[in-house]
Each structure stands twice: as C-alpha cells, then as structure tokens.
Design a protein around this motif. Structure first.
Motif: not given
Length: 70
Positions: A40-56
C-alpha cells in the motif's frame, strides 16, 4: 512570466509537444504499475507520481488553449 504568450513559436510548440509526450507516457506507465503493486505505501507513492504527470499534461493542454480531461 506567469502567463504564456498569446502566440507560441513553432520551436516552443515542438518543445511543449515533446514535454506532453514524455509526461503522458510516464503517466501511462505509472498507472500500469500502480494497478499491479500490492504494497500500500508503494502503491500510494506511485499513485502520487501518476497524478503529478497527469497534472503536468493538463497544464500543457491549458497553455496550448485546449480543454482539460482528468
């Protein structure tokens, strides 16, 4: 400069296009990884990275005068 110029040069457009492609590809890859991760911790971190790229990607679309698709 807080606002992009009204007219974007061909060189600027090519750069923005490249940036969009890099971030779009990264968002697809991180989305795929997120679906496969069990921790779950790694999944949450990768989710935040995904959201960052979508935001860009959305910011680049805004600069080019398009619409946002979230």
């Amino acid at each position: 400069m807080n606002e992009p110029p009204v007219m974007i040069s061909t060189k600027d457009f090519a750069y923005l296009s490249d940036m969009f492609e890099w971030n779009f590809t990264a968002s697809k890859i991180t989305y795929d990884f997120e679906e496969k991760i069990k921790d779950p911790e790694i999944k949450e971190l990768v989710g935040r990275i995904h959201a960052m790229h979508v935001g860009i990607c959305n910011k680049i679309i805004q600069i080019l005068g398009g619409t946002r698709n979230e």
